[in-house]
Each structure stands twice: as C-alpha cells, then as structure tokens.
Design an enzyme around this catalytic site. Structure first.
Site, mmCIF file in Angstrom:
data_model
loop_
_atom_site.group_PDB
_atom_site.id
_atom_site.type_symbol
_atom_site.label_atom_id
_atom_site.label_comp_id
_atom_site.label_asym_id
_atom_site.label_seq_id
_atom_site.Cartn_x
_atom_site.Cartn_y
_atom_site.Cartn_z
ATOM 1 N N VAL A 63 0.764 -1.032 0.215
ATOM 2 C CA VAL A 63 0.020 -0.342 0.066
ATOM 3 C C VAL A 63 1.020 1.459 -0.088
ATOM 4 C CG1 VAL A 63 -1.422 -0.891 1.204
ATOM 5 C CG2 VAL A 63 -0.084 -0.007 2.477
ATOM 6 N N ALA A 64 2.447 0.853 -0.270
ATOM 7 C CA ALA A 64 3.241 1.904 0.251
ATOM 8 C C ALA A 64 3.136 2.979 -1.875
ATOM 9 C CB ALA A 64 4.539 1.612 -0.154
ATOM 10 N N ARG A 65 4.262 2.699 -2.749
ATOM 11 C CA ARG A 65 3.749 3.125 -3.663
ATOM 12 C C ARG A 65 4.926 2.070 -5.048
ATOM 13 N NH1 ARG A 65 1.372 6.174 -2.935
ATOM 14 N NH2 ARG A 65 1.368 8.868 -2.524
ATOM 15 N N ASP A 75 -2.051 -2.214 -3.975
ATOM 16 C CA ASP A 75 -2.415 -1.286 -4.354
ATOM 17 C C ASP A 75 -1.579 -0.310 -5.125
ATOM 18 O OD1 ASP A 75 -5.479 0.414 -3.475
ATOM 19 O OD2 ASP A 75 -3.684 1.163 -2.238
ATOM 20 N N GLU A 110 2.423 2.138 -13.932
ATOM 21 C CA GLU A 110 1.556 2.583 -12.935
ATOM 22 C C GLU A 110 -0.106 3.496 -13.452
ATOM 23 O OE1 GLU A 110 0.263 2.768 -8.584
ATOM 24 O OE2 GLU A 110 -1.359 4.139 -8.907
ATOM 25 N N HIS A 118 -4.994 1.410 -6.733
ATOM 26 C CA HIS A 118 -4.825 2.594 -6.231
ATOM 27 C C HIS A 118 -5.881 3.513 -5.324
ATOM 28 C CE1 HIS A 118 -1.462 5.815 -5.763
ATOM 29 N NE2 HIS A 118 -2.196 5.734 -4.179
ATOM 30 N N VAL A 119 -6.084 2.548 -4.178
ATOM 31 C CA VAL A 119 -7.327 3.102 -3.670
ATOM 32 C C VAL A 119 -7.263 3.464 -2.307
ATOM 33 C CG1 VAL A 119 -9.325 2.218 -5.863
ATOM 34 C CG2 VAL A 119 -8.921 1.123 -3.780
HETATM 35 N N1 NAP Z 1 -2.050 2.702 -0.719
HETATM 36 C C1 NAP Z 1 -2.339 4.639 -0.928
HETATM 37 O O1 NAP Z 1 -3.785 5.289 -0.801
HETATM 38 C C2 NAP Z 1 -1.419 5.407 0.080
HETATM 39 C C3 NAP Z 1 -2.368 6.032 1.248
HETATM 40 C C4 NAP Z 1 -1.154 7.483 2.231
HETATM 41 C C5 NAP Z 1 -0.259 6.964 1.921
HETATM 42 N N2 NAP Z 1 0.772 6.016 0.937
HETATM 43 C C6 NAP Z 1 1.870 6.420 1.038
HETATM 44 O O2 NAP Z 1 2.892 5.811 1.891
HETATM 45 C C7 NAP Z 1 3.646 6.240 2.962
HETATM 46 C C8 NAP Z 1 3.987 6.631 4.518
HETATM 47 O O3 NAP Z 1 2.758 7.547 4.420
HETATM 48 P P1 NAP Z 1 3.435 8.236 5.895
HETATM 49 O O4 NAP Z 1 1.831 9.456 6.307
HETATM 50 O O5 NAP Z 1 2.980 6.781 7.413
HETATM 51 O O6 NAP Z 1 4.986 8.686 5.778
HETATM 52 P P2 NAP Z 1 5.796 8.155 7.380
HETATM 53 O O7 NAP Z 1 4.814 8.818 8.561
HETATM 54 O O8 NAP Z 1 6.816 9.415 6.764
HETATM 55 O O9 NAP Z 1 6.056 7.318 7.406
HETATM 56 C C9 NAP Z 1 7.059 6.383 6.558
HETATM 57 C C10 NAP Z 1 7.771 5.166 7.745
HETATM 58 O O10 NAP Z 1 8.234 4.372 6.504
HETATM 59 C C11 NAP Z 1 9.852 5.098 7.995
HETATM 60 N N3 NAP Z 1 10.968 4.411 6.406
HETATM 61 C C12 NAP Z 1 11.159 5.704 5.747
HETATM 62 N N4 NAP Z 1 12.433 4.981 5.039
HETATM 63 C C13 NAP Z 1 12.471 4.319 5.177
HETATM 64 C C14 NAP Z 1 14.110 2.895 4.689
HETATM 65 N N5 NAP Z 1 14.862 3.296 3.961
HETATM 66 N N6 NAP Z 1 13.411 1.707 5.164
HETATM 67 C C15 NAP Z 1 12.756 1.157 5.836
HETATM 68 N N7 NAP Z 1 12.319 2.510 6.260
HETATM 69 C C16 NAP Z 1 11.847 3.235 6.338
HETATM 70 C C17 NAP Z 1 9.836 6.044 8.750
HETATM 71 O O11 NAP Z 1 10.709 4.778 8.899
HETATM 72 P P3 NAP Z 1 11.436 6.018 10.879
HETATM 73 O O12 NAP Z 1 9.830 6.477 11.532
HETATM 74 O O13 NAP Z 1 12.421 5.893 11.205
HETATM 75 O O14 NAP Z 1 12.064 7.643 9.745
HETATM 76 C C18 NAP Z 1 8.448 5.372 8.744
HETATM 77 O O15 NAP Z 1 8.577 4.851 9.427
HETATM 78 C C19 NAP Z 1 3.450 7.242 1.739
HETATM 79 O O16 NAP Z 1 4.610 8.255 1.073
HETATM 80 C C20 NAP Z 1 2.765 7.180 0.440
HETATM 81 O O17 NAP Z 1 3.613 6.378 -0.693
HETATM 82 C C21 NAP Z 1 -0.385 5.158 0.304
#
Ligand code: NAP
Length: 323
Positions: free
Chosen positions: A236-238, A261, A266, A285-286
């Site tokens: 659900v990341a990218r 997702d 994409e 991607h929902v």
């Molecule tokens: N499918 C969808 O519709 C949808 C919806 C929302 C978000 N997303 C995706 O989810 C992502 C995360 O969103 P968020 O708001 O949760 O971001 P966030 O609060 O910044 O959390 C990111 C997490 O990823 C970890 N991380 C970053 N770089 C890493 C690495 N190299 N190795 C391991 N862990 C790493 C971070 O670790 P630290 O805590 O140690 O920094 C943190 O735990 C978004 O950027 C987006 O791409 C997708």
C-alpha cells in the site's frame, strides 16, 4: 494622517469546488479560488486588488498534469498536497517553495485496506469471486491471518502505525521495521539493516514506506527469495518500492502471493502479466480514495490555510523552507 490603503486580500487556490467553502460562515481569512490546474490560472480568477496565489492545493489523484504548472506561478510560496506521498511532486517543486502533505488524512482508510488485502489474499477472496461468476462451490483449507508472522516495513510511520493498530486484534505476531531501530509508544521498532535476518521468519510483509532513493526497489529478488514459501507481499506504499519483474517471477511460479494497491507501472496496462499471475490480488490505488477522505481533508485544509493566514507555522512540511 492619510488613511493607509486596505491591505490586499491574499489568494490561495483549491482544485475542487468542495473545498471552496472551508469557512461557510463567511469568516474566511483568505480568498479561496478554484483552480483545477488542468489549464493556466484564468486571468479573471484573482479578485481585484488581490495578490497571489501564494499557496496552491494540488489535485488529489492524477496530479501529474498539474505539476509542471508549479514553475509558472509568480510568487508561489507553498504547495499543499492532498496525498501523504510526495515523491512525484519533488522534481517539480521550485526552489524556496515549501511542500506540505496531507499526512494523516489517509491513515484510517489505507490501513483498513492493508488489513483487508491481507485477509482477502490469504483466505482466497479472488478465487471465491471467480468461482461465483461460474456458480461453482469450491471449498478448501486456506491460511488464516491468525498466527501469521507479519512484518510491517514503515511500521513507525503515520500509515504504518494505523496498520499496526488494526492488525493487533487479529492474533498475529507483528514486527515493525523503520529506517532505524528504537522503541516507541507501540513497542520495539527494528532497523532496516535487520531485514535480512527478519525476512525468513515472516509469512506476510506489508509495505508502508514512502518512495525515496533508499526505498526504491528495496523489495528485489534477494528480498523476495529470503521469504518462506507461501509468503504474502501487501503493497500500500508506492509501486516502485517493489521490483516488478522480481515479483512477477515469484508469483508466476506460485511460490509467493501478492496483494497490491499500487504497482509499477501504474496504471497497470491490460496485458501486464501481474493481472493474470496466480495468487495476485490487485486494487487500483484506492487506499485513500474513500468516504473517509473528504471530511479529513476538509479539516486539514481549514487548519492549514488558517495557519497560513495568521502566520502560524505550517504542518506537514516535508521540503523547502519551514514557514
Ligand atoms: N495506497 C495509498 O493510497 C496510500 C495512502 C497513503 C499513503 N500511502 C503511501 O504511504 C507512504 C507512507 O506515508 P506515511 O504518512 O505513513 O509516512 P511517514 O509517517 O513518513 O512514515 C514513513 C515510515 O517509513 C519508514 N521509512 C522511511 N524510509 C525507510 C527506509 N529506507 N527503510 C525502512 N523504513 C523507512 C519511516 O521510518 P522512520 O520512522 O525511521 O523515519 C516511517 O516509519 C506515503 O509516502 C505514500 O507513498 C499510500
């Protein structure tokens, strides 16, 4: 003493009519103007004597066509996304412009999708749906989510925390991994350097990391090979966090399962092998695109634009100067 001229009203733009009335009681501290960003800003859009826009809110999905316009806006100071991810915006962000995200807005609905995909993939909902179209009663023993060992990459983040909370009642063993090891309010977080030792002991891997130079392609052939037979990848990341060809090879052989997702490319082209690979469940991607989005986005925009109007520090700044 001559009266000082009235200070000009500041203008911000929003991409959708539903954000025009953030202050329906008429107390708006800014002029909020509609600009979908699919064309140039209409010359008559700025109120007489107004300045700006100095803050623009990007369209929620399909912002791609809007992004090159960011460099055409004189006096732009802030770009506000309606997504949590911002990897696509960074290459288009002008220097000295602040980028703010909608972190938090999509946590609940993305987290419930992550858990839903995991259950659906393990229990075989895709097979059930296909059998239903044939009127076929095909039963059999399936893996439960209960007792699975789940590794959550990005498990200390905003979405990751929400996913962790939602897995908790399902009687799984949950391991959270983030960029560095530490303890937080949910317990221990492992560092990404521990992955090689952790992967063989997990049946489900959920990806909730942002797309960065460090995470692009992190789920490659070696990552997948380290997982036990029958393991499930939930993304659900990218899409580009996973090396698609490596995943296709593992699912085509029937060794691994996937619930995605997000994909790379994409949208996934109709003839892409992932569509028809066994054990693959795809949602388009929902994660965030649900009824949970509008009220949460409205709250975020009202608070953020309110801060911008009164000069308080902005929330969710991820690039450019702090304002
Ligand atoms: N499918 C969808 O519709 C949808 C919806 C929302 C978000 N997303 C995706 O989810 C992502 C995360 O969103 P968020 O708001 O949760 O971001 P966030 O609060 O910044 O959390 C990111 C997490 O990823 C970890 N991380 C970053 N770089 C890493 C690495 N190299 N190795 C391991 N862990 C790493 C971070 O670790 P630290 O805590 O140690 O920094 C943190 O735990 C978004 O950027 C987006 O791409 C997708």
């Amino acid at each position: 003493v001559p009266a000082s001229p009235p200070s000009p009203r500041r203008v911000v733009t929003v991409p959708d009519e539903r954000w025009l009335d953030l202050w329906p009681d008429g107390t708006s501290p800014l002029d909020v103007v509609l600009w979908r960003m699919d064309d140039d800003l209409p010359s008559g859009a700025l109120p007489a004597g107004g300045t700006g826009p100095d803050l623009v809110v990007l369209p929620y999905m399909d912002a791609g066509a809007a992004l090159p316009r960011l460099r055409t806006i004189d006096g732009l100071a802030v770009v506000q996304t309606l997504t949590a991810g911002y990897d696509d915006v960074l290459p288009h962000l002008p220097q000295d412009v602040t980028l703010c995200t909608a972190a938090g807005v999509h946590d609940a609905s993305t987290a419930e999708l992550a858990v839903g995909l995991a259950i659906a993939a393990l229990r075989g909902f895709g097979d059930f749906a296909r059998a239903q179209t044939e009127g076929a009663w095909r039963s059999g023993t399936r893996p439960a989510l209960a007792d699975r060992r789940v590794l959550l990459l990005g498990g200390a983040g905003s979405v990751g925390g929400a996913i962790a909370d939602r897995f908790a009642p399902f009687e799984v063993g949950l391991t959270r991994v983030a960029s560095r090891a530490r303890d937080d309010e949910r317990g221990h977080v492992h560092g990404v350097d521990e992955l090689p030792a952790l992967l063989p002991a997990h049946d489900v891997v959920v990806l909730a990391v942002p797309l960065t130079d460090a995470t692009r392609g992190v789920v490659d052939a070696a990552f997948l090979a380290a997982l036990p037979d029958g393991a499930l990848i939930v993304n659900v990341a990218r899409g580009p966090v996973v090396v698609t060809d490596a995943l296709v090879a593992e699912v085509a052989s029937g060794r691994l399962l996937a619930a995605l997702d997000v994909t790379d490319p994409e949208p996934l082209p109709a003839d892409h092998p992932l569509w028809r690979a066994p054990g693959v469940l795809i949602s388009p991607h929902v994660g965030g695109d649900t009824t949970a989005f509008p009220p949460r986005a409205r709250r975020l925009l009202r608070e953020q634009l309110g801060r911008w109007a009164t000069g308080e520090p902005l929330a969710n700044v991820v690039a450019g100067p702090r304002r």
